[in-house]
Design an enzyme around this catalytic site. Structure first.
Site, short mmCIF file in Angstrom:
data_model
loop_
_atom_site.label_atom_id
_atom_site.label_comp_id
_atom_site.label_asym_id
_atom_site.label_seq_id
_atom_site.Cartn_x
_atom_site.Cartn_y
_atom_site.Cartn_z
N SER A 172 0.80 -1.39 -0.55
CA SER A 172 0.43 0.07 -0.02
C SER A 172 0.68 1.14 -0.11
O SER A 172 1.75 1.66 0.22
CB SER A 172 -1.16 -0.10 1.23
OG SER A 172 -1.87 1.38 1.14
N TYR A 188 -1.61 -0.65 11.01
CA TYR A 188 -2.47 -1.38 9.31
C TYR A 188 -0.68 -0.69 8.51
O TYR A 188 -0.26 -1.49 8.14
CB TYR A 188 -3.45 -0.68 9.00
CG TYR A 188 -3.83 -0.70 7.46
CD1 TYR A 188 -4.13 -2.34 7.25
CD2 TYR A 188 -3.74 0.33 6.62
CE1 TYR A 188 -4.08 -2.05 5.41
CE2 TYR A 188 -3.76 0.41 5.16
CZ TYR A 188 -4.13 -1.07 4.83
OH TYR A 188 -4.21 -1.65 3.09
#
Ligand code: NAP
Length: 262
Positions: free
Chosen positions: A138, A151
């Protein structure tokens, strides 16, 4: 045509990856927890493209989740030529207030299962001198991410691990690629509780487009691909930004916990 194993194929990017492999006539192993979703996708792809799509349900947040997938692939006698470690989720909020079990589950799915599956399928790929690994990282893997701290850290792991692996694999006939999407219109934001965050209000990319770009990069054996011009500029500017600024900007994009009455 080699078989592709895709984790998190029951929704979002994983389902799009499955469609791309099927269109190129690859057989599939579709992995996630929601069997009904996986079976519906398997039927769709079998009838549209004439491929064999097998369903393996597994909870990759459980300690034995990845090994159960590996055992099932062995039992079916399949050779995995393409491994797409896509399953993942996020949570939002101040770390001190988040339930620790869910944070550890995130590390299990986003990090530990990805490492376990990669390690399980890689030796046979190297022995055959043929294989492709695609890990879904990501843009969140570049800065630290206050209010989504675990995360962001999990995606920093995926980005770093995959780039390092791609280097180790030079000359083996096997490649590792990390795809780094920014905000993308899947179920992710609802699961993470950040659909109203500034990040998602600025706009979310189409999962079909993000997956297509990741797929192409994997097939070319590129180490890393960042989706979209805005994300590419963000990632480049992070390389020269003071870390304090990176922390503050990431914090502003994530949902802030409601101010507590004192
Ligand atoms: N959407 C974004 O903005 C964005 C941005 C950057 C990176 N990513 C990454 O892209 C990847 C795919 O996410 P998405 O956006 O497509 O989200 P999504 O629509 O929520 O899909 C997530 C997939 O992961 C699977 N999954 C979650 N927990 C699992 C578990 N314990 N065991 C097995 N499978 C599990 C889900 O399947 P079940 O629920 O059926 O198990 C689902 O198929 C993730 O790694 C995510 O971090 C997303």
């Amino acid at each position: 045509m080699g078989t592709a194993l895709i984790t998190g194929a029951s929704a979002g990017l994983g389902a799009e990856y499955a469609r791309l492999f099927a269109a190129d006539k690859h057989d599939l192993v579709l992995v996630a927890r929601r069997r009904d979703r996986l079976e519906a996708l398997a039927r769709e792809l079998q009838s549209a493209h004439g491929v064999t799509a097998r369903v393996v349900t597994a909870d990759l947040g459980a300690r034995d989740g990845a090994s159960r997938v590996v055992d099932e692939v062995k039992r079916l006698g399949l050779e995995i030529e393409f491994l797409v470690n896509n399953a993942g989720f996020g949570t939002s909020g101040a770390f001190v207030e988040l339930e620790v079990g869910r944070q550890l589950e995130m590390i299990q799915v986003n990090v530990a299962a990805l490492v376990a599956l990669t390690r399980a399928f890689l030796p046979a790929m190297v022995a055959r001198r043929r294989g492709r690994i695609l890990n879904v990282g990501s843009t969140a893997g570049f800065p630290p991410g206050p209010f989504m701290a675990v995360y962001y850290a999990s995606k920093a792991f995926v980005n770093s691990f995959t780039e390092a692996l791609s280097y180790e694999l030079r000359g083996t006939g096997v490649t590792a690629t990390v795809s780094c999407p920014g905000a993308t219109a899947t179920e992710f934001a609802d699961v993470a509780g950040n659909s109203r965050s500034l990040l998602f209000r600025l706009g979310a990319a189409s999962p079909a487009k993000v997956a297509r770009q990741g797929y192409r990069a994997m097939m070319k054996g590129k180490p890393m691909v960042v989706h979209g011009l805005r994300n590419k500029l963000t990632v480049q500017s992070l390389r020269i930004s003071p870390r304090a600024l990176a922390r503050a900007v990431a914090a502003s994009l994530n949902p802030r916990p409601a101010a507590k009455a004192r």
